[in-house]
Design a protein around this motif. Structure first.
Motif, PDB file in Angstrom:
ATOM      1  N   ALA A   1     -15.280  16.883  26.309  1.00 42.95           N
ATOM      2  CA  ALA A   1     -16.289  17.106  25.265  1.00 42.95           C
ATOM      3  C   ALA A   1     -17.009  18.430  25.523  1.00 42.95           C
ATOM      4  N   LEU A   2     -17.298  18.708  26.797  1.00 42.31           N
ATOM      5  CA  LEU A   2     -17.979  19.962  27.133  1.00 42.31           C
ATOM      6  C   LEU A   2     -17.096  21.160  26.793  1.00 42.31           C
ATOM      7  N   LEU A   3     -15.817  21.042  27.121  1.00 41.57           N
ATOM      8  CA  LEU A   3     -14.895  22.146  26.846  1.00 41.57           C
ATOM      9  C   LEU A   3     -14.707  22.332  25.343  1.00 41.57           C
ATOM     10  N   LEU A   4     -14.666  21.229  24.614  1.00 41.81           N
ATOM     11  CA  LEU A   4     -14.530  21.323  23.153  1.00 41.81           C
ATOM     12  C   LEU A   4     -15.759  22.008  22.553  1.00 41.81           C
ATOM     13  N   ALA A   5     -16.931  21.704  23.115  1.00 44.20           N
ATOM     14  CA  ALA A   5     -18.156  22.342  22.632  1.00 44.20           C
ATOM     15  C   ALA A   5     -18.084  23.857  22.879  1.00 44.20           C
ATOM     16  N   ALA A   6     -17.601  24.227  24.079  1.00 45.64           N
ATOM     17  CA  ALA A   6     -17.473  25.656  24.403  1.00 45.64           C
ATOM     18  C   ALA A   6     -16.503  26.323  23.432  1.00 45.64           C
ATOM     19  N   LEU A   7     -15.403  25.631  23.178  1.00 47.84           N
ATOM     20  CA  LEU A   7     -14.383  26.173  22.285  1.00 47.84           C
ATOM     21  C   LEU A   7     -14.937  26.349  20.871  1.00 47.84           C
ATOM     22  N   ALA A   8     -15.735  25.380  20.430  1.00 47.03           N
ATOM     23  CA  ALA A   8     -16.313  25.448  19.087  1.00 47.03           C
ATOM     24  C   ALA A   8     -17.209  26.682  18.956  1.00 47.03           C
ATOM     25  N   HIS A   9     -18.014  26.946  20.004  1.00 48.88           N
ATOM     26  CA  HIS A   9     -18.868  28.144  20.024  1.00 48.88           C
ATOM     27  C   HIS A   9     -18.025  29.390  19.842  1.00 48.88           C
ATOM     28  N   ILE A  10     -16.954  29.443  20.642  1.00 46.07           N
ATOM     29  CA  ILE A  10     -16.118  30.645  20.634  1.00 46.07           C
ATOM     30  C   ILE A  10     -15.450  30.808  19.280  1.00 46.07           C
ATOM     31  N   GLU A  11     -14.934  29.711  18.752  1.00 45.98           N
ATOM     32  CA  GLU A  11     -14.237  29.809  17.476  1.00 45.98           C
ATOM     33  C   GLU A  11     -15.189  30.205  16.355  1.00 45.98           C
ATOM     34  N   ALA A  12     -16.425  29.721  16.443  1.00 57.00           N
ATOM     35  CA  ALA A  12     -17.410  30.099  15.436  1.00 57.00           C
ATOM     36  C   ALA A  12     -17.632  31.615  15.466  1.00 57.00           C
ATOM     37  N   SER A  13     -17.658  32.172  16.667  1.00 54.07           N
ATOM     38  CA  SER A  13     -17.897  33.621  16.776  1.00 54.07           C
ATOM     39  C   SER A  13     -16.684  34.405  16.285  1.00 54.07           C
ATOM     40  N   LEU A  14     -15.496  33.799  16.422  1.00 57.23           N
ATOM     41  CA  LEU A  14     -14.287  34.476  15.961  1.00 57.23           C
ATOM     42  C   LEU A  14     -14.258  34.577  14.441  1.00 57.23           C
ATOM     43  N   ASP A  15     -14.973  33.640  13.785  1.00 58.94           N
ATOM     44  CA  ASP A  15     -14.988  33.643  12.323  1.00 58.94           C
ATOM     45  C   ASP A  15     -15.718  34.851  11.751  1.00 58.94           C
ATOM     46  N   PHE A  16     -16.565  35.454  12.554  1.00 57.28           N
ATOM     47  CA  PHE A  16     -17.327  36.607  12.047  1.00 57.28           C
ATOM     48  C   PHE A  16     -17.086  37.839  12.909  1.00 57.28           C
ATOM     49  N   PRO A  17     -15.862  38.306  12.928  1.00 59.80           N
ATOM     50  CA  PRO A  17     -15.545  39.396  13.851  1.00 59.80           C
ATOM     51  C   PRO A  17     -16.257  40.694  13.484  1.00 59.80           C
ATOM     52  N   GLU A  18     -16.552  40.839  12.172  1.00 59.02           N
ATOM     53  CA  GLU A  18     -17.141  42.121  11.773  1.00 59.02           C
ATOM     54  C   GLU A  18     -18.603  42.219  12.219  1.00 59.02           C
ATOM     55  N   ASP A  19     -19.292  41.055  12.305  1.00 57.11           N
ATOM     56  CA  ASP A  19     -20.676  41.099  12.806  1.00 57.11           C
ATOM     57  C   ASP A  19     -20.611  41.459  14.283  1.00 57.11           C
ATOM     58  N   ASP A  20     -21.485  42.299  14.684  1.00 57.88           N
ATOM     59  CA  ASP A  20     -21.417  42.728  16.073  1.00 57.88           C
ATOM     60  C   ASP A  20     -22.242  41.816  16.969  1.00 57.88           C
ATOM     61  N   VAL A  21     -22.064  40.493  16.764  1.00 55.24           N
ATOM     62  CA  VAL A  21     -22.836  39.563  17.600  1.00 55.24           C
ATOM     63  C   VAL A  21     -22.226  39.513  18.997  1.00 55.24           C
ATOM     64  N   PRO A  22     -23.056  39.344  20.021  1.00 50.71           N
ATOM     65  CA  PRO A  22     -22.495  39.250  21.371  1.00 50.71           C
ATOM     66  C   PRO A  22     -21.686  37.961  21.506  1.00 50.71           C
ATOM     67  N   ALA A  23     -20.680  37.994  22.378  1.00 49.66           N
ATOM     68  CA  ALA A  23     -19.865  36.799  22.601  1.00 49.66           C
ATOM     69  C   ALA A  23     -20.763  35.638  23.023  1.00 49.66           C
ATOM     70  N   PRO A  24     -20.430  34.441  22.572  1.00 49.83           N
ATOM     71  CA  PRO A  24     -21.306  33.313  22.891  1.00 49.83           C
ATOM     72  C   PRO A  24     -21.286  33.031  24.396  1.00 49.83           C
ATOM     73  N   ASN A  25     -22.423  32.575  24.900  1.00 49.72           N
ATOM     74  CA  ASN A  25     -22.462  32.251  26.323  1.00 49.72           C
ATOM     75  C   ASN A  25     -22.065  30.790  26.522  1.00 49.72           C
ATOM     76  N   VAL A  26     -20.873  30.595  27.025  1.00 48.45           N
ATOM     77  CA  VAL A  26     -20.406  29.215  27.215  1.00 48.45           C
ATOM     78  C   VAL A  26     -20.429  28.827  28.698  1.00 48.45           C
ATOM     79  N   GLN A  27     -21.087  29.663  29.519  1.00 54.64           N
ATOM     80  CA  GLN A  27     -21.133  29.354  30.962  1.00 54.64           C
ATOM     81  C   GLN A  27     -21.681  27.961  31.265  1.00 54.64           C
TER      82      GLN A  27
END
Ligand SMILES: Nc1nc2c(ncn2[C@@H]2O[C@H](COP(=O)(O)OP(=O)(O)OP(=O)(O)O)[C@@H](O)[C@H]2O)c(=O)[nH]1
Ligand SMILES: [Mg+2]
Length: 456
Positions: free
Chosen positions: A162-188
């Motif tokens: 569940a923790l890894l899926l949550a991390a993955l969801a964060h990352i995938e959400a950020s991939l959806d907006f590649p043009e926005d220059d948002v910093p990579a999500p912190n999944v540490q």
């Protein structure tokens, strides 16, 4: 390999018994049973039915109790019928044959439990736990298997997933907006928590695997030092012949013992005697060497009431040549007599090898048993209240792969593009999914269920 026809097998062990059970699972289970009962009675779910089984030609087979468990409230979540008849190989075979003639198919090994897994009644760890419960030899092994059946391991693995899926969801959400220059999500934080769970599970694996699988322990030494006496003392029964004559044991003698709950296969061997001229003795010594090679632990037995002899030195040289120093324990036997053996000299030759005084004659093996447990568990504590969570090499290997991928991901956060990070997290998820069965191939399922007996 998964089908939905009706399967049947004898589910009780072969041999004579007060009762024996033939089990059926599948859509035809109930009609087949009702046809064989031939008394016009309709079975009621989860109710015992008393009656007589008859073959198609009307011959009486047996007086039986029949239980029908309507799907999905059954072991397989299909319609299950259990026919209890008089135990005994011939009678059970006869009932099974009648059931097969009436339209069921012989079940494959583990097929009932496979159906329970496929139908979602058990996850893979629970299905494996069923096998472990059946084969458990000691109480700790049984406790661990019962815990696993109850979902202790699955719960932990799911929490990590569940923790890894949550991390993955964060990352995938950020991939959806590649043009926005948002910093990579912190999944540490998620990765760290998942890693902690996986590491804790891995830590329990060493003890868990030992408690479930047990280990092989070869007792070696020159003739007459008390190897057979030690075997008997550890077993608590006079299994091997003991005499004052050197060369008493000519063949290997293997027996299972439980040492502090660890199943240990003890192998008494013929004394290693370089000067043996007798053919039987020579063959026996060859077998001793083989036992040595296959053992997880080697118990070098020495007679502490005498200085080390030339023969002892030869045995020590043999053990060194065989490279078994890492799995060696020394038993200084006959410690009820005044000690003559120079312990320091011995320690110089075999540094770091654990050493325990024993008196096989009086049954004193406490220190040795402690040394065996310590060597087997290698620093991990013997089980107290909590049975270990991980007891199989399959689970350990999958956890190790998951841990590796998580560590790689942790190191990569912030330094690699998020889509690459996602690759490692997915690898960890897959590895964990193999444990519970979410991401498991048919080959692996075949391999796991083929270890079951037919009827389970
Ligand atoms: N005093 C004393 N005698 C022991 C002890 N253990 C074994 N013995 C005696 O030592 C002799 C040899 O014992 P075994 O157990 O047959 O020795 P082994 O190493 O199996 O000998 P082989 O089979 O010939 O290689 C017997 O007379 C035992 O009673 C002990 O702890 N104390
Ligand atoms: Mg012997």
């Amino acid at each position: 390999m998964y089908t939905t026809d009706t399967i049947a097998a004898i589910s009780t062990p072969p041999g004579e018994g007060g009762i024996g059970v033939v089990r059926l699972s599948g859509p035809q289970a109930r009609p087949i049973a009702e046809r064989l009962l031939a008394d016009g009675a309709a079975l009621k779910s989860h109710t015992l039915h008393y009656g007589h089984l008859h073959d198609a030609d009307g011959t009486l087979i047996d007086e039986v109790m029949v239980a029908w468990m309507q799907a999905p409230r059954s072991y397989t979540r299909e319609d299950v019928v259990e026919i209890s008849g008089h135990g005994g190989a011939a009678n059970m075979q006869r009932i099974l044959q009648a059931v097969l003639r009436a339209g069921a198919r012989s079940a494959e090994a583990g097929e009932f439990t496979l159906r329970a897994f496929v139908n979602g009644r058990l996850d893979l760890t629970q299905a494996e736990a069923v096998l472990d419960i059946i084969t458990a030899q000691t109480r700790p092994a049984l406790d661990a298997a019962l815990g696993q059946l109850g979902g202790r391991l699955s719960d932990e693995v799911r929490a990590a997933r569940a923790l890894l899926l949550a991390a993955l969801a964060h990352i995938e959400a950020s991939l959806d907006f590649p043009e926005d220059d948002v910093p990579a999500p912190n999944v540490q934080p998620q990765l760290a928590q998942a890693a902690a769970i996986v590491v804790r599970l891995l830590d329990s694996a060493r003890a868990g695997i030992i408690y479930r699988q047990g280990l092989r322990c070869a007792i070696v030494g020159r003739p007459n030092v008390g190897k057979s006496s030690l075997l008997n003392a550890l077993l608590g029964v006079e299994r091997a012949i003991v005499t004052p004559i050197a060369g008493t044991t000519r063949d290997t003698v293997e027996e299972s013992a439980s040492i502090a709950g660890i199943p240990v296969a003890l192998i008494d061997t013929a004394g290693l005697n370089a000067g043996a001229t007798d053919m039987v003795e020579q063959i026996g010594i060859e077998r001793s060497r083989r036992a040595l090679a296959s053992a997880d632990l080697v118990l070098l037995t020495l007679d502490a009431s005498q200085p080390l002899t030339e023969a002892d030195h030869e045995v020590i040289a043999t053990l060194r040549e065989a490279g078994v120093e890492q799995r060696l324990i020394i038993a200084l036997n006959k410690s009820d007599l005044p000690t003559q053996l120079d312990e320091h000299n011995l320690r110089d030759m075999l540094p770091d090898v654990p050493l325990a005084y024993t008196a096989a004659l009086t049954g004193d093996t406490t220190a040795l048993e402690r040394a065996i447990v310590a060597a087997a568990l290698g620093g991990t504590q013997p089980l107290a209240a909590n049975a270990p969570l991980v007891t199989s090499a399959r689970h350990r290997d999958a956890l190790a792969r998951a841990a590796e991928s998580i560590v790689t991901a942790q190191a990569a956060v912030g330094s690699v593009p998020p889509d690459l990070l996602a690759v490692d997290i997915r690898a960890a998820l897959n590895a964990l999914g193999e444990i519970t069965g979410e991401t498991v191939g048919e080959d692996l399922l075949d391999q796991i269920f083929s270890k079951f007996c037919i009827g389970k």
